[in-house]
Write an enzyme that holds these catalytic residues in place. Sequence first.
Site, PDB file in Angstrom:
ATOM      1  N   GLU A 256      44.893  56.666 -80.224  1.00  0.00           N
ATOM      2  CA  GLU A 256      44.481  56.183 -81.540  1.00  0.00           C
ATOM      3  C   GLU A 256      44.561  54.664 -81.609  1.00  0.00           C
ATOM      4  O   GLU A 256      43.824  54.028 -82.366  1.00  0.00           O
ATOM      5  CB  GLU A 256      45.366  56.822 -82.621  1.00  0.00           C
ATOM      6  CG  GLU A 256      44.738  56.838 -83.998  1.00  0.00           C
ATOM      7  CD  GLU A 256      45.498  57.702 -84.979  1.00  0.00           C
ATOM      8  OE1 GLU A 256      45.024  58.817 -85.294  1.00  0.00           O
ATOM      9  OE2 GLU A 256      46.576  57.269 -85.439  1.00  0.00           O
TER      10      GLU A 256
ATOM     11  N   LYS B 281      36.754  63.520 -91.309  1.00  0.00           N
ATOM     12  CA  LYS B 281      37.431  63.857 -92.561  1.00  0.00           C
ATOM     13  C   LYS B 281      36.467  63.772 -93.734  1.00  0.00           C
ATOM     14  O   LYS B 281      36.476  64.618 -94.635  1.00  0.00           O
ATOM     15  CB  LYS B 281      38.618  62.914 -92.777  1.00  0.00           C
ATOM     16  CG  LYS B 281      39.782  63.152 -91.832  1.00  0.00           C
ATOM     17  CD  LYS B 281      40.795  62.034 -91.881  1.00  0.00           C
ATOM     18  CE  LYS B 281      41.412  61.877 -93.231  1.00  0.00           C
ATOM     19  NZ  LYS B 281      42.511  60.872 -93.220  1.00  0.00           N
TER      20      LYS B 281
ATOM     21  N   HIS C  77      53.065  74.097 -62.024  1.00  0.00           N
ATOM     22  CA  HIS C  77      52.470  75.426 -61.915  1.00  0.00           C
ATOM     23  C   HIS C  77      51.262  75.557 -62.834  1.00  0.00           C
ATOM     24  O   HIS C  77      50.832  76.667 -63.144  1.00  0.00           O
ATOM     25  CB  HIS C  77      53.523  76.489 -62.243  1.00  0.00           C
ATOM     26  CG  HIS C  77      54.691  76.465 -61.315  1.00  0.00           C
ATOM     27  ND1 HIS C  77      54.732  77.204 -60.144  1.00  0.00           N
ATOM     28  CD2 HIS C  77      55.847  75.764 -61.356  1.00  0.00           C
ATOM     29  CE1 HIS C  77      55.874  76.975 -59.519  1.00  0.00           C
ATOM     30  NE2 HIS C  77      56.567  76.096 -60.230  1.00  0.00           N
TER      31      HIS C  77
END
Length: 535
Positions: free
Chosen positions: A359, A505, A390
């Site tokens: 950001e 948004k 893994h």
Amino acid sequence: MNWRNLDECAAYARLQAIRAPSLKTVLCGPEGIERVRRYCTDAGAGLRYHYAAKTVNEEILTALAALADEQELVAKYDALRAGAQINTGEKRKVLHHLTRLGVQGSSLASLPCEVRDMHAFYTKEYERVCAFARQVHEGGLRTSRGAPFTDVVQIGIGGSDLGPRALYLALEGWAQRHQAVKMRTHFISNVDPDDAALVLSKLPLETTLFILVSKSGTTLETLSNELFVAHVLRQAGLEPHTQFVAVTSETSPLANNPQYLASFYMDDFIGGRYSSSSVCGAVVLTLAFGPQVFGHFLSGAAEADRAAQEQDIRRNAALLDALIGVYERTILGYEHTAVLPYSQALARFPAHLQQLDMESNGKSVNRFGIPITYKTGPVIFGEPGTNGQHSFYQHLHQGTSVVPLQFIAFQHSQLGQDPIIRGSTGQQKLLANVVAQIVAFARGKEHADANKTFSGERPSSLLYAKALTPQTLGALLAHFENKIMFQGFAWNLNSFDQEGVQLGKTLAQHILAGEVEGVLRAYADLFDLAHAPTC
């Protein structure tokens, strides 16, 4: 100070002309032992930064030092700390360092009067937080039915969740061992109703304190979750206003609201992703562990902040880490960085760094809004070791892309419950894997079967300390905050705004209001959003 693009610097052209060294030669060759000993520096509060497995040599380090001087990186950092308007997009100061400056008279005396006033404000709010926490812990503040509070829930998203949650998890084991756990602690962040519902289903609602964190006081997800929680409390016959605390700004709609037990304040000079050492993190962590623990965390962060003022890059861990990262991203072209903490306590720390880094420096225009042509901030991801081994280490070892690695490790476990099993403790097994991975990524392995060949030449660094304590955690957080700011200065970015967050948004608000057409309507119809209830 001069603000210029990276590609305008003479040191940038010099770095482009230098051939990167082979790790197989410089680390795994005859000089490797001495390199491991020398390529290391203090990062503050017992934390050390180790860069022997990075593809740098003396020539490159000299050029990086020249770049730091040419871009005036430490001078810009000092100017930021002194209250310069570094956030150009929003025309704001950047003052999160003041939240951990403490009462160091010599440090404060050199600051402008206005900045000293802000420090006094942050200090006053922190003292209010500590007093409130003591009142809760000592039973002076109880539920509406006279019971002591047992649990606390932080409701927030982004910087109001990722940092505080990561820090809480990082200290939970330490606090258990040192009998510093004061309250059971939980978090609600996602607007997905299942998040809040699942957390609430596990709580003793009557004795739970809720912290609403929204600097603007308008965050959709956070306010929706507040109303969700309030609804559940009322259904249980409880009064929400007796169980809610607000963390916001003095200018937000939430300020001075009698529906909260207490309100604590921050301001626009502290960005969300840099707010963990402010009241955004202080309220929940002080309630969870007590004022003394959070105070030690702040002291570790302050020590790392002071270390970042060193001019010599070899004695400034955050600056050196930043410069090597700029070199890897912009000169060598590596697109990703993996953060690999070999500590389960840091399970959510990579997620916090993901926001902090991406950001801040995920930008394609400079601090003046002019498009740039070179590569900036990398994609950040990570998982605790050895779990990641893994999972995605196959790609890191043998994939077609080189991914620089940032290991984090501690000599001792937090809880100390570590019996010898099959000849070694769990912590010894964990650390053996850290060492093995650093060397394996650098050295690789030749084999007649190409499928079993490892090319090596995969660079890594190591941040390590004796133990993960409140102080070392503070230094670790500040190290990355300062590293990311130094990189933003080098790339000539504004690391303190986030315009990229806004577009989606805004469109979401249009969808919920039924103001959709075209392809937006087509996608909304997939979820029948056109017929969603509006009240």
